[in-house]
Design a protein around this motif. Structure first.
Motif, PDB file in Angstrom:
ATOM      1  N   HIS A   1      -0.583  -8.004  -0.466  1.00 28.83           N
ATOM      2  CA  HIS A   1       0.665  -7.291  -0.727  1.00 28.83           C
ATOM      3  C   HIS A   1       0.737  -6.823  -2.178  1.00 28.83           C
ATOM      4  O   HIS A   1       1.196  -5.706  -2.463  1.00 28.83           O
ATOM      5  N   SER A   2       0.269  -7.658  -3.112  1.00 25.57           N
ATOM      6  CA  SER A   2       0.279  -7.274  -4.522  1.00 25.57           C
ATOM      7  C   SER A   2      -0.669  -6.128  -4.817  1.00 25.57           C
ATOM      8  O   SER A   2      -0.415  -5.312  -5.708  1.00 25.57           O
ATOM      9  N   ALA A   3      -1.768  -6.057  -4.065  1.00 22.79           N
ATOM     10  CA  ALA A   3      -2.755  -4.997  -4.281  1.00 22.79           C
ATOM     11  C   ALA A   3      -2.445  -3.724  -3.506  1.00 22.79           C
ATOM     12  O   ALA A   3      -3.174  -2.736  -3.644  1.00 22.79           O
ATOM     13  N   SER A   4      -1.397  -3.737  -2.705  1.00 24.26           N
ATOM     14  CA  SER A   4      -1.063  -2.547  -1.920  1.00 24.26           C
ATOM     15  C   SER A   4      -0.551  -1.443  -2.834  1.00 24.26           C
ATOM     16  O   SER A   4       0.072  -1.708  -3.867  1.00 24.26           O
ATOM     17  N   PRO A   5      -0.814  -0.168  -2.504  1.00 21.39           N
ATOM     18  CA  PRO A   5      -0.375   0.942  -3.366  1.00 21.39           C
ATOM     19  C   PRO A   5       1.139   1.088  -3.382  1.00 21.39           C
ATOM     20  O   PRO A   5       1.833   0.652  -2.473  1.00 21.39           O
ATOM     21  N   VAL A   6       1.626   1.702  -4.445  1.00 20.68           N
ATOM     22  CA  VAL A   6       3.054   1.954  -4.617  1.00 20.68           C
ATOM     23  C   VAL A   6       3.352   3.380  -4.179  1.00 20.68           C
ATOM     24  O   VAL A   6       2.702   4.330  -4.638  1.00 20.68           O
ATOM     25  N   TYR A   7       4.313   3.541  -3.288  1.00 17.30           N
ATOM     26  CA  TYR A   7       4.657   4.848  -2.744  1.00 17.30           C
ATOM     27  C   TYR A   7       6.017   5.281  -3.275  1.00 17.30           C
ATOM     28  O   TYR A   7       6.963   4.491  -3.299  1.00 17.30           O
TER      29      TYR A   7
ATOM     30  N   THR B   1       3.568  -6.148   5.323  1.00 17.60           N
ATOM     31  CA  THR B   1       2.249  -6.728   5.033  1.00 17.60           C
ATOM     32  C   THR B   1       1.926  -7.862   5.994  1.00 17.60           C
ATOM     33  O   THR B   1       0.790  -7.991   6.467  1.00 17.60           O
ATOM     34  N   PHE B   2       2.910  -8.705   6.307  1.00 15.62           N
ATOM     35  CA  PHE B   2       2.682  -9.795   7.245  1.00 15.62           C
ATOM     36  C   PHE B   2       2.334  -9.256   8.633  1.00 15.62           C
ATOM     37  O   PHE B   2       1.420  -9.761   9.299  1.00 15.62           O
ATOM     38  N   LEU B   3       3.061  -8.242   9.085  1.00 19.02           N
ATOM     39  CA  LEU B   3       2.833  -7.715  10.424  1.00 19.02           C
ATOM     40  C   LEU B   3       1.503  -6.993  10.545  1.00 19.02           C
ATOM     41  O   LEU B   3       0.944  -6.906  11.646  1.00 19.02           O
ATOM     42  N   HIS B   4       0.996  -6.452   9.436  1.00 16.33           N
ATOM     43  CA  HIS B   4      -0.280  -5.738   9.462  1.00 16.33           C
ATOM     44  C   HIS B   4      -1.443  -6.570   8.933  1.00 16.33           C
ATOM     45  O   HIS B   4      -2.519  -6.035   8.681  1.00 16.33           O
ATOM     46  N   ALA B   5      -1.229  -7.864   8.753  1.00 18.83           N
ATOM     47  CA  ALA B   5      -2.322  -8.738   8.320  1.00 18.83           C
ATOM     48  C   ALA B   5      -3.309  -8.953   9.455  1.00 18.83           C
ATOM     49  O   ALA B   5      -3.037  -8.667  10.622  1.00 18.83           O
ATOM     50  N   SER B   6      -4.469  -9.472   9.089  1.00 21.60           N
ATOM     51  CA  SER B   6      -5.509  -9.729  10.093  1.00 21.60           C
ATOM     52  C   SER B   6      -5.023 -10.787  11.087  1.00 21.60           C
ATOM     53  O   SER B   6      -4.432 -11.789  10.687  1.00 21.60           O
TER      54      SER B   6
END
Length: 374
Positions: A183-189, A206-211
Motif C-alpha cells: 500500500h505504501s508503494a502504490s502510486p498516488v493518483y 489494497t487488501f481486496l486486491h492482495a494476493s
C-alpha cells in the motif's frame, strides 16, 4: 551509386546512426556473444524460492500446526576451486549440535522439536492401545505404573499442543506487513475534477486486491490467535471453536495453493534439467576433451547437481504438503474413521520432513558463515 564494401573496409553508412544494431559488439548495452563460445546464452537458473516472504504452510488451530517457514533457498556451489575447498573445510567444521543449537534459537525450531515429541508420543500411544486390546495382560488389569505412564503421556501431548499454539501466535504480522508495504508503494493518483491534493487508493482497496495466498495466511493467523486465546481462557469456547473452524478451511485452501505452486516449480526444474542434459550430450558428441572445453563442462555439471538438489527438496515439500492435506481434511470434513491413527502418522511424517528441511537450511547458513570467516 552506392559504394561496395570489401573485407577489411568499414561497413559504416551515413544512415548508421539512424538504425543502430542492437547486436553490434561496439554498442553500449547491446547483446554480445563470444565467438569462441560453444554454447548459446544460458537462461537464468530456476529457483524454488517463493515470491512472497514465506510459504503459506502455517497450520490450523488444534495445536498440531506449524508456523510459517522461511522459503527454502538452495545455495549455488562455487565454481572457483579455492572457494570449493573453503566450503569443504567449513562442512567438516560444522557439527550436528551446532545446527540444533541454531534451530532452537528460533520459535520455528522449537515448534518443530515439540511437534516431533508430541506426535512420537501419539504414535506410541496408538500402538500401545492397539496391542493392549489384542493381548490383554493379567486379565485386562494394568499395572499401576503403566496406567500412570499412559496418563502422563496423554496429558503431555495435550499440553505440548497448547505450547505450540502459543509459539506461533502473532504470525499475522508477516502478511499484514507485506500488504501495508504494498500500500505504501502504490502510486498516488490525482482526484479527477477537483483541486484537492492527490492521494493513494484506500487501504481497503489494497487488501481486496492482495494476493489470495497472503489473504489466506492473514485470515488463518488471526483465526489461530483467536482460537488460542479461547484455549487459555480469555475468550469464550464457542468463539474459539468458530475461529478454529475458519482456520482449518484457510489451512486447507493454502495447502492446495502450495501444491499447485510446487507442481509449477517442479516443471520448471524438469525443463532446466533437460536443457542441461542436451548441452552435455552435445558436448560429448562433439568430442570435447578436458583441455578444449573444461570450464563449460564444469558449469553444466555443477548446474545439474544444483537442479537435482532443488528437485529433491521440492519432492520433500510436496510429500509434506500431502501429509498436511490429509491431516486437515479430517478436521474440515469431520471424518471419523481411523481419525486418531491417521492424524498421528501424518503429523509425525510432516514433522520429520519439515524438520529435515529446516535442519538443512540452518546447516547451509552455518557452512556459509564459516566459509566466509576463512
Amino acid at each position: 551509386m552506392s559504394a561496395m564494401n570489401f573485407p577489411g573496409q568499414s561497413s559504416s553508412s551515413q544512415h548508421e546512426h539512424l538504425y543502430p544494431l542492437s547486436f553490434d559488439s561496439g554498442s553500449a548495452g547491446g547483446f554480445q556473444m563470444n565467438p569462441l563460445s560453444a554454447h548459446p546464452p544460458r537462461t537464468p537458473r530456476t529457483s524454488i524460492m517463493a515470491s512472497n516472504a514465506a510459504p503459506f504452510t502455517s497450520e490450523a488451530h488444534n495445536g498440531t500446526e506449524e508456523p510459517d517457514e522461511p522459503p527454502l533457498h538452495i545455495e549455488e556451489e562455487p565454481y572457483d576451486g579455492e572457494e570449493t575447498e573453503k566450503k569443504s573445510s567449513a562442512k567438516e567444521r560444522v557439527r550436528t549440535e551446532d545446527v540444533w543449537r541454531e534451530m532452537f534459537k528460533t520459535s520455528v525450531g522449537r515448534d518443530k522439536a515439540f511437534k516431533l515429541v508430541q506426535y512420537s508420543m501419539k504414535v506410541y500411544l496408538f500402538f500401545h492401545y492397539a496391542i493392549s486390546r489384542r493381548i490383554p495382560v493379567q486379565g485386562g488389569k494394568k499395572a499401576a505404573f503403566e496406567a500412570e505412564l499412559l496418563k502422563r503421556l496423554e496429558s503431555t501431548t495435550a499440553k505440548l499442543s497448547l505450547t505450540r499454539k502459543c509459539l506461533i501466535m502473532f504470525n499475522w504480522l508477516s502478511p499484514l506487513t507485506a500488504i501495508l508495504a504494498e500500500h505504501s508503494a502504490s502510486p498516488v493518483y490525482p482526484t479527477a475534477g477537483t483541486k484537492s491534493a492527490p492521494r493513494r487508493k484506500p487501504l481497503l482497496h489494497t487488501f481486496l486486491h492482495a494476493s489470495p495466498p497472503v489473504l489466506l495466511e492473514l485470515v488463518q493467523a488471526i483465526a489461530d490467535d483467536v482460537s488460542t486465546w479461547s484455549k487459555v481462557g480469555l475468550l469464550g469456547k464457542r468463539t474459539g471453536e468458530r475461529a478454529g473452524r475458519l482456520a482449518d478451511w484457510c489451512w486447507f485452501g493454502s495447502t492446495l495453493v502450495d501444491l499447485v505452486e510446487n507442481n509449477v516449480e517442479h516443471n520448471m526444474i524438469a525443463n532446466s534439467q533437460r536443457a542441461v542434459e542436451s548441452r552435455l550430450y552435445a558436448e560429448s558428441m562433439a568430442g570435447a576433451t578436458a583441455k578444449s572445453a573444461p570450464r563449460n563442462t564444469k558449469f553444466d555439471d555443477k548446474e545439474m547437481k544444483l537442479l537435482q538438489r532443488q528437485e529433491y527438496w521440492l519432492q520433500v515439500q510436496r510429500t509434506k504438503l500431502f501429509m498436511d492435506l490429509i491431516f486437515v481434511s479430517y478436521e474440515v470434513f469431520r471424518w471419523q474413521r481411523g481419525k486418531e491413527a491417521i492424524k498421528a502418522f501424518t503429523g509425525l511424517a510432516s514433522a520429520l520432513l519439515s524438520s529435515s528441511k529446516l535442519y538443512d537450511r540452518h546447516r547451509n547458513s552455518l557452512i556459509k558463515a564459516k566459509a566466509l570467516s576463512f
